[in-house]
Design a protein around this motif. Structure first.
Motif, PDB file in Angstrom:
ATOM      1  N   GLU A 156      -0.895  -4.884  31.229  1.00  0.00           N
ATOM      2  CA  GLU A 156      -2.165  -4.162  31.299  1.00  0.00           C
ATOM      3  C   GLU A 156      -2.086  -2.838  30.550  1.00  0.00           C
ATOM      4  N   PHE A 157      -0.988  -2.134  30.732  1.00  0.00           N
ATOM      5  CA  PHE A 157      -0.810  -0.838  30.061  1.00  0.00           C
ATOM      6  C   PHE A 157      -0.759  -1.039  28.547  1.00  0.00           C
ATOM      7  N   SER A 158      -0.160  -2.148  28.123  1.00  0.00           N
ATOM      8  CA  SER A 158      -0.078  -2.453  26.704  1.00  0.00           C
ATOM      9  C   SER A 158      -1.479  -2.639  26.110  1.00  0.00           C
ATOM     10  N   ARG A 159      -2.337  -3.380  26.823  1.00  0.00           N
ATOM     11  CA  ARG A 159      -3.689  -3.613  26.319  1.00  0.00           C
ATOM     12  C   ARG A 159      -4.497  -2.319  26.255  1.00  0.00           C
ATOM     13  N   LEU A 160      -4.307  -1.433  27.235  1.00  0.00           N
ATOM     14  CA  LEU A 160      -5.077  -0.195  27.294  1.00  0.00           C
ATOM     15  C   LEU A 160      -4.645   0.817  26.239  1.00  0.00           C
ATOM     16  N   THR A 161      -3.378   0.786  25.878  1.00  0.00           N
ATOM     17  CA  THR A 161      -2.847   1.781  24.941  1.00  0.00           C
ATOM     18  C   THR A 161      -2.663   1.239  23.530  1.00  0.00           C
ATOM     19  N   HIS A 162      -2.823  -0.102  23.364  1.00  0.00           N
ATOM     20  CA  HIS A 162      -2.593  -0.748  22.072  1.00  0.00           C
ATOM     21  C   HIS A 162      -1.144  -0.585  21.611  1.00  0.00           C
ATOM     22  N   LEU A 163      -0.242  -0.456  22.562  1.00  0.00           N
ATOM     23  CA  LEU A 163       1.185  -0.433  22.276  1.00  0.00           C
ATOM     24  C   LEU A 163       1.771  -1.745  22.770  1.00  0.00           C
ATOM     25  N   SER A 164       2.582  -2.387  21.935  1.00  0.00           N
ATOM     26  CA  SER A 164       3.147  -3.669  22.328  1.00  0.00           C
ATOM     27  C   SER A 164       4.113  -3.497  23.492  1.00  0.00           C
ATOM     28  N   ILE A 165       4.334  -4.568  24.229  1.00  0.00           N
ATOM     29  CA  ILE A 165       5.284  -4.546  25.344  1.00  0.00           C
ATOM     30  C   ILE A 165       6.675  -4.183  24.826  1.00  0.00           C
ATOM     31  N   ARG A 166       7.021  -4.726  23.692  1.00  0.00           N
ATOM     32  CA  ARG A 166       8.322  -4.421  23.107  1.00  0.00           C
ATOM     33  C   ARG A 166       8.441  -2.923  22.804  1.00  0.00           C
ATOM     34  N   THR A 167       7.362  -2.326  22.275  1.00  0.00           N
ATOM     35  CA  THR A 167       7.372  -0.894  21.962  1.00  0.00           C
ATOM     36  C   THR A 167       7.494  -0.073  23.234  1.00  0.00           C
ATOM     37  N   LEU A 168       6.778  -0.455  24.282  1.00  0.00           N
ATOM     38  CA  LEU A 168       6.856   0.276  25.552  1.00  0.00           C
ATOM     39  C   LEU A 168       8.264   0.220  26.130  1.00  0.00           C
ATOM     40  N   ARG A 169       8.893  -0.918  26.003  1.00  0.00           N
ATOM     41  CA  ARG A 169      10.272  -1.026  26.491  1.00  0.00           C
ATOM     42  C   ARG A 169      11.194  -0.100  25.695  1.00  0.00           C
ATOM     43  N   ARG A 170      10.967  -0.058  24.368  1.00  0.00           N
ATOM     44  CA  ARG A 170      11.801   0.812  23.525  1.00  0.00           C
ATOM     45  C   ARG A 170      11.579   2.276  23.877  1.00  0.00           C
ATOM     46  N   TYR A 171      10.322   2.655  24.146  1.00  0.00           N
ATOM     47  CA  TYR A 171      10.033   4.037  24.520  1.00  0.00           C
ATOM     48  C   TYR A 171      10.670   4.386  25.854  1.00  0.00           C
ATOM     49  N   HIS A 172      10.732   3.418  26.748  1.00  0.00           N
ATOM     50  CA  HIS A 172      11.393   3.639  28.032  1.00  0.00           C
ATOM     51  C   HIS A 172      12.888   3.864  27.811  1.00  0.00           C
ATOM     52  N   GLU A 173      13.499   3.004  27.008  1.00  0.00           N
ATOM     53  CA  GLU A 173      14.943   3.113  26.764  1.00  0.00           C
ATOM     54  C   GLU A 173      15.286   4.425  26.051  1.00  0.00           C
ATOM     55  N   ALA A 174      14.349   4.925  25.222  1.00  0.00           N
ATOM     56  CA  ALA A 174      14.586   6.171  24.497  1.00  0.00           C
ATOM     57  C   ALA A 174      14.254   7.402  25.329  1.00  0.00           C
ATOM     58  N   GLY A 175      13.738   7.193  26.538  1.00  0.00           N
ATOM     59  CA  GLY A 175      13.388   8.319  27.394  1.00  0.00           C
ATOM     60  C   GLY A 175      12.089   9.001  27.006  1.00  0.00           C
ATOM     61  N   LEU A 176      11.251   8.328  26.224  1.00  0.00           N
ATOM     62  CA  LEU A 176       9.985   8.926  25.799  1.00  0.00           C
ATOM     63  C   LEU A 176       8.883   8.719  26.827  1.00  0.00           C
ATOM     64  N   LEU A 177       8.837   7.525  27.399  1.00  0.00           N
ATOM     65  CA  LEU A 177       7.759   7.188  28.327  1.00  0.00           C
ATOM     66  C   LEU A 177       8.329   6.360  29.476  1.00  0.00           C
ATOM     67  N   GLU A 178       8.688   7.082  30.522  1.00  0.00           N
ATOM     68  CA  GLU A 178       9.271   6.413  31.686  1.00  0.00           C
ATOM     69  C   GLU A 178       8.174   5.722  32.497  1.00  0.00           C
ATOM     70  N   PRO A 179       8.351   4.477  32.895  1.00  0.00           N
ATOM     71  CA  PRO A 179       7.372   3.832  33.784  1.00  0.00           C
ATOM     72  C   PRO A 179       7.249   4.602  35.092  1.00  0.00           C
ATOM     73  N   ALA A 180       6.088   4.507  35.714  1.00  0.00           N
ATOM     74  CA  ALA A 180       5.906   5.162  37.009  1.00  0.00           C
ATOM     75  C   ALA A 180       6.770   4.497  38.075  1.00  0.00           C
ATOM     76  N   HIS A 181       7.049   3.210  37.885  1.00  0.00           N
ATOM     77  CA  HIS A 181       7.851   2.488  38.874  1.00  0.00           C
ATOM     78  C   HIS A 181       8.491   1.288  38.197  1.00  0.00           C
ATOM     79  N   VAL A 182       9.746   1.038  38.523  1.00  0.00           N
ATOM     80  CA  VAL A 182      10.444  -0.155  38.061  1.00  0.00           C
ATOM     81  C   VAL A 182      10.899  -0.918  39.292  1.00  0.00           C
ATOM     82  N   ASP A 183      10.452  -2.142  39.403  1.00  0.00           N
ATOM     83  CA  ASP A 183      10.827  -2.955  40.559  1.00  0.00           C
ATOM     84  C   ASP A 183      12.331  -3.207  40.530  1.00  0.00           C
ATOM     85  N   PRO A 184      13.072  -2.782  41.568  1.00  0.00           N
ATOM     86  CA  PRO A 184      14.531  -2.900  41.546  1.00  0.00           C
ATOM     87  C   PRO A 184      15.033  -4.337  41.532  1.00  0.00           C
TER      88      PRO A 184
END
Length: 274
Positions: free
Chosen positions: A9-37
Protein backbone atom coordinates in the motif's frame (compact mmCIF):
# COMPACT_ATOMS: atom_id res chain seq x y z
CA UNK A 1 -0.58 2.38 17.01
CA UNK A 2 -2.91 4.00 14.46
CA UNK A 3 -3.68 2.79 10.99
CA UNK A 4 -0.57 1.35 9.32
CA UNK A 5 0.04 0.58 5.69
CA UNK A 6 1.47 -2.57 4.24
CA UNK A 7 4.59 -2.11 2.16
CA UNK A 8 2.49 -2.71 -0.95
CA UNK A 9 0.00 0.00 0.00
CA UNK A 10 2.80 2.41 0.89
CA UNK A 11 4.46 1.61 -2.43
CA UNK A 12 1.32 2.55 -4.38
CA UNK A 13 0.86 5.80 -2.43
CA UNK A 14 4.45 6.96 -2.82
CA UNK A 15 5.19 5.51 -6.29
CA UNK A 16 8.27 3.85 -4.83
CA UNK A 17 8.77 0.19 -5.66
CA UNK A 18 8.78 -2.40 -2.88
CA UNK A 19 12.36 -3.20 -3.77
CA UNK A 20 13.30 0.49 -3.41
CA UNK A 21 11.56 0.75 -0.03
CA UNK A 22 13.46 -2.27 1.20
CA UNK A 23 16.73 -0.71 0.02
CA UNK A 24 15.88 2.56 1.79
CA UNK A 25 15.18 0.61 4.96
CA UNK A 26 18.50 -1.24 4.74
CA UNK A 27 20.31 2.07 4.13
CA UNK A 28 18.66 3.66 7.16
CA UNK A 29 16.86 6.28 5.07
CA UNK A 30 13.26 5.26 5.71
CA UNK A 31 12.63 2.97 8.63
CA UNK A 32 9.23 1.22 8.63
CA UNK A 33 6.93 2.17 11.48
CA UNK A 34 6.74 -1.50 12.42
CA UNK A 35 8.36 -4.75 11.33
CA UNK A 36 6.55 -7.92 12.26
CA UNK A 37 9.11 -9.98 14.24
CA UNK A 38 7.75 -13.32 13.07
CA UNK A 39 7.06 -12.63 9.37
CA UNK A 40 9.46 -9.75 8.72
CA UNK A 41 6.67 -7.82 7.00
CA UNK A 42 7.19 -4.07 6.93
CA UNK A 43 4.42 -1.62 7.84
CA UNK A 44 4.48 2.14 7.38
CA UNK A 45 2.69 5.07 8.97
CA UNK A 46 0.77 7.43 6.63
CA UNK A 47 2.77 10.27 8.16
CA UNK A 48 5.89 8.86 6.50
CA UNK A 49 4.57 9.62 3.01
CA UNK A 50 6.09 13.16 2.82
CA UNK A 51 9.51 11.85 3.88
CA UNK A 52 9.33 9.15 1.23
CA UNK A 53 8.44 11.74 -1.39
CA UNK A 54 11.38 13.94 -0.35
CA UNK A 55 13.73 10.98 -0.70
CA UNK A 56 12.23 10.19 -4.10
CA UNK A 57 12.79 13.76 -5.35
CA UNK A 58 16.37 13.81 -4.07
CA UNK A 59 17.13 10.53 -5.74
CA UNK A 60 15.61 11.82 -9.00
CA UNK A 61 18.27 14.55 -8.76
CA UNK A 62 20.93 11.82 -8.40
CA UNK A 63 21.74 12.77 -4.80
CA UNK A 64 23.79 9.84 -3.42
CA UNK A 65 22.14 7.77 -0.69
CA UNK A 66 24.72 8.90 1.88
CA UNK A 67 23.96 12.56 1.11
CA UNK A 68 20.20 11.92 1.26
CA UNK A 69 20.70 10.50 4.73
CA UNK A 70 22.70 13.58 5.80
CA UNK A 71 19.96 15.87 4.52
CA UNK A 72 17.21 13.94 6.28
CA UNK A 73 19.09 13.73 9.57
CA UNK A 74 20.00 17.43 9.64
CA UNK A 75 17.58 19.27 11.93
CA UNK A 76 18.61 22.77 10.86
CA UNK A 77 16.60 23.83 7.75
CA UNK A 78 19.34 26.29 6.74
CA UNK A 79 21.95 23.52 6.71
CA UNK A 80 19.55 21.26 4.79
CA UNK A 81 19.01 23.98 2.19
CA UNK A 82 22.78 24.44 1.89
CA UNK A 83 23.34 20.71 1.35
CA UNK A 84 20.67 20.58 -1.34
CA UNK A 85 22.01 23.77 -2.93
CA UNK A 86 25.52 22.30 -3.17
CA UNK A 87 24.17 19.32 -5.09
CA UNK A 88 22.05 21.50 -7.38
CA UNK A 89 25.16 23.53 -8.23
CA UNK A 90 27.00 20.30 -9.08
CA UNK A 91 24.11 19.37 -11.38
CA UNK A 92 24.26 22.78 -13.07
CA UNK A 93 28.01 22.40 -13.58
CA UNK A 94 27.50 18.93 -15.01
CA UNK A 95 24.78 20.25 -17.33
CA UNK A 96 27.11 23.00 -18.56
CA UNK A 97 29.82 20.43 -19.29
CA UNK A 98 27.30 18.23 -21.10
CA UNK A 99 26.03 21.13 -23.20
CA UNK A 100 29.60 22.11 -24.08
CA UNK A 101 30.42 18.54 -25.12
CA UNK A 102 27.26 18.31 -27.24
CA UNK A 103 28.03 21.63 -28.95
CA UNK A 104 31.59 20.50 -29.73
CA UNK A 105 30.40 17.15 -31.08
CA UNK A 106 27.77 18.79 -33.28
CA UNK A 107 30.44 21.05 -34.77
CA UNK A 108 32.94 18.22 -35.19
CA UNK A 109 30.40 15.90 -36.84
CA UNK A 110 29.24 18.34 -39.50
CA UNK A 111 29.38 16.61 -42.91
CA UNK A 112 31.66 19.31 -44.34
CA UNK A 113 33.48 21.32 -41.67
CA UNK A 114 33.74 24.94 -42.70
CA UNK A 115 37.29 25.31 -41.36
CA UNK A 116 38.72 28.60 -40.14
CA UNK A 117 40.35 31.59 -41.80
CA UNK A 118 43.95 32.00 -40.65
CA UNK A 119 46.04 35.16 -40.82
CA UNK A 120 49.79 35.29 -40.26
CA UNK A 121 50.51 38.38 -38.21
CA UNK A 122 53.38 40.16 -36.47
CA UNK A 123 52.24 41.26 -33.00
CA UNK A 124 54.45 44.13 -31.80
CA UNK A 125 55.55 44.45 -28.20
CA UNK A 126 53.06 46.36 -26.09
CA UNK A 127 52.71 47.73 -22.58
CA UNK A 128 50.09 46.01 -20.42
CA UNK A 129 48.81 45.75 -16.88
CA UNK A 130 48.76 42.07 -15.98
CA UNK A 131 48.06 39.41 -13.40
CA UNK A 132 50.10 36.21 -13.51
CA UNK A 133 49.42 32.85 -11.88
CA UNK A 134 49.80 29.08 -12.09
CA UNK A 135 46.46 27.31 -12.28
CA UNK A 136 44.86 24.02 -13.22
CA UNK A 137 42.59 23.73 -16.24
CA UNK A 138 39.55 23.56 -13.95
CA UNK A 139 40.59 26.71 -12.10
CA UNK A 140 41.08 28.91 -15.17
CA UNK A 141 37.62 30.47 -15.36
CA UNK A 142 37.24 31.51 -11.70
CA UNK A 143 40.89 32.60 -11.60
CA UNK A 144 40.39 34.69 -14.73
CA UNK A 145 37.30 36.37 -13.26
CA UNK A 146 39.20 37.31 -10.10
CA UNK A 147 42.22 38.57 -12.05
CA UNK A 148 40.08 40.72 -14.34
CA UNK A 149 38.27 42.22 -11.35
CA UNK A 150 41.65 43.33 -9.96
CA UNK A 151 42.70 44.75 -13.32
CA UNK A 152 39.42 46.66 -13.60
CA UNK A 153 40.06 48.21 -10.20
CA UNK A 154 43.49 49.51 -11.27
CA UNK A 155 43.04 50.39 -14.96
CA UNK A 156 40.37 53.00 -15.64
CA UNK A 157 40.80 53.29 -19.40
CA UNK A 158 42.34 50.25 -21.15
CA UNK A 159 44.04 50.89 -24.48
CA UNK A 160 42.48 47.82 -26.08
CA UNK A 161 40.57 44.60 -25.39
CA UNK A 162 41.75 42.24 -22.65
CA UNK A 163 43.70 39.11 -23.41
CA UNK A 164 45.59 36.19 -21.99
CA UNK A 165 48.72 34.10 -22.52
CA UNK A 166 48.35 30.39 -21.80
CA UNK A 167 51.34 28.07 -21.43
CA UNK A 168 51.31 24.81 -23.33
CA UNK A 169 51.56 22.93 -20.02
CA UNK A 170 48.05 24.11 -19.11
CA UNK A 171 46.70 22.02 -21.98
CA UNK A 172 49.20 19.15 -22.00
CA UNK A 173 49.64 18.67 -18.25
CA UNK A 174 46.42 20.22 -16.91
CA UNK A 175 48.35 22.88 -15.00
CA UNK A 176 50.40 25.81 -16.22
CA UNK A 177 51.22 29.50 -16.15
CA UNK A 178 48.60 32.03 -17.19
CA UNK A 179 48.93 35.77 -17.69
CA UNK A 180 45.83 37.91 -18.25
CA UNK A 181 46.18 41.53 -19.17
CA UNK A 182 44.70 44.75 -20.46
CA UNK A 183 46.74 47.04 -22.74
CA UNK A 184 47.62 50.42 -21.26
CA UNK A 185 48.91 53.66 -22.76
CA UNK A 186 51.05 54.57 -19.74
CA UNK A 187 52.74 52.68 -16.89
CA UNK A 188 50.46 51.57 -14.06
CA UNK A 189 51.36 51.21 -10.38
CA UNK A 190 51.81 47.73 -8.94
CA UNK A 191 48.85 46.99 -6.70
CA UNK A 192 48.05 43.58 -5.23
CA UNK A 193 48.59 41.05 -7.98
CA UNK A 194 48.46 43.68 -10.71
CA UNK A 195 51.80 44.70 -12.20
CA UNK A 196 52.97 46.53 -15.26
CA UNK A 197 54.91 44.59 -17.89
CA UNK A 198 55.58 44.42 -21.60
CA UNK A 199 54.29 41.66 -23.84
CA UNK A 200 57.11 40.63 -26.15
CA UNK A 201 56.59 40.81 -29.88
CA UNK A 202 55.56 37.57 -31.55
CA UNK A 203 54.76 36.01 -34.89
CA UNK A 204 51.31 34.48 -34.73
CA UNK A 205 48.89 32.44 -36.79
CA UNK A 206 45.61 34.10 -35.89
CA UNK A 207 41.99 33.08 -36.22
CA UNK A 208 38.77 34.29 -34.60
CA UNK A 209 36.46 31.98 -32.70
CA UNK A 210 32.85 33.17 -32.96
CA UNK A 211 30.23 32.67 -30.28
CA UNK A 212 30.16 30.70 -27.04
CA UNK A 213 33.38 29.40 -25.53
CA UNK A 214 31.85 25.92 -25.28
CA UNK A 215 33.24 25.04 -28.71
CA UNK A 216 36.50 26.97 -28.59
CA UNK A 217 38.41 23.69 -28.32
CA UNK A 218 37.27 22.87 -31.87
CA UNK A 219 38.64 26.18 -33.17
CA UNK A 220 41.90 25.48 -31.32
CA UNK A 221 42.07 22.13 -33.06
CA UNK A 222 41.44 23.59 -36.50
CA UNK A 223 44.03 26.34 -35.99
CA UNK A 224 46.55 23.88 -34.55
CA UNK A 225 46.04 21.56 -37.52
CA UNK A 226 46.67 24.44 -39.93
CA UNK A 227 49.88 25.36 -38.13
CA UNK A 228 51.03 21.73 -38.07
CA UNK A 229 50.18 21.23 -41.77
CA UNK A 230 52.31 24.23 -42.65
CA UNK A 231 55.17 23.20 -40.32
CA UNK A 232 55.22 26.63 -38.71
CA UNK A 233 54.81 25.87 -35.00
CA UNK A 234 57.28 27.16 -32.43
CA UNK A 235 57.32 26.90 -28.67
CA UNK A 236 55.51 29.62 -26.78
CA UNK A 237 52.24 30.44 -25.06
CA UNK A 238 49.02 30.69 -27.03
CA UNK A 239 47.53 34.20 -26.99
CA UNK A 240 43.83 34.93 -26.68
CA UNK A 241 42.31 38.37 -27.21
CA UNK A 242 38.72 38.88 -26.09
CA UNK A 243 37.45 41.20 -28.81
CA UNK A 244 33.86 40.81 -27.59
CA UNK A 245 32.97 38.67 -24.61
CA UNK A 246 30.69 38.20 -21.60
CA UNK A 247 32.02 41.44 -20.13
CA UNK A 248 30.64 43.30 -23.16
CA UNK A 249 27.35 41.53 -23.88
CA UNK A 250 25.37 38.55 -22.52
CA UNK A 251 24.53 37.55 -26.12
CA UNK A 252 26.92 34.64 -26.70
CA UNK A 253 26.39 34.68 -30.46
CA UNK A 254 28.14 38.07 -30.55
CA UNK A 255 31.25 36.95 -28.68
CA UNK A 256 34.52 36.99 -30.62
CA UNK A 257 37.76 35.48 -29.29
CA UNK A 258 40.95 35.92 -31.26
CA UNK A 259 43.41 33.03 -30.90
CA UNK A 260 47.07 33.57 -31.75
CA UNK A 261 49.32 30.52 -32.20
CA UNK A 262 53.10 31.24 -32.12
CA UNK A 263 54.80 30.45 -35.44
CA UNK A 264 58.04 31.06 -37.35
CA UNK A 265 58.47 34.48 -38.88
CA UNK A 266 56.98 34.55 -42.38
CA UNK A 267 57.86 37.39 -44.75
CA UNK A 268 54.64 37.47 -46.77
CA UNK A 269 52.26 37.44 -43.83
CA UNK A 270 48.61 37.76 -44.71
CA UNK A 271 45.25 35.96 -44.65
CA UNK A 272 45.47 32.26 -45.49
CA UNK A 273 42.60 29.78 -45.85
CA UNK A 274 42.67 26.49 -43.98
Amino acid sequence: MGRVLTIGEFSRLTHLSIRTLRRYHEAGLLEPAHVDPSSGYRYYDPGQIPAAQVISRLRELDVPLADVRRILLTPDPTVRAHLVGEHLQRLKDQLSRTQAAVASLQRLLRPEPAGVAVELRHAPARRVAAVRGTVTHEEVLPWYAGAMAELDAVVDAPAGPPGGLYDNALFSEGRGNVLVYVPVAAPVPDLGRVHGTELPSAELAVTVHPGTHDTIDVTYGELGRWVADHALAVAGPVRETYLVGPRDTPAADRWRTEIGWPVFRVADAGPRPV
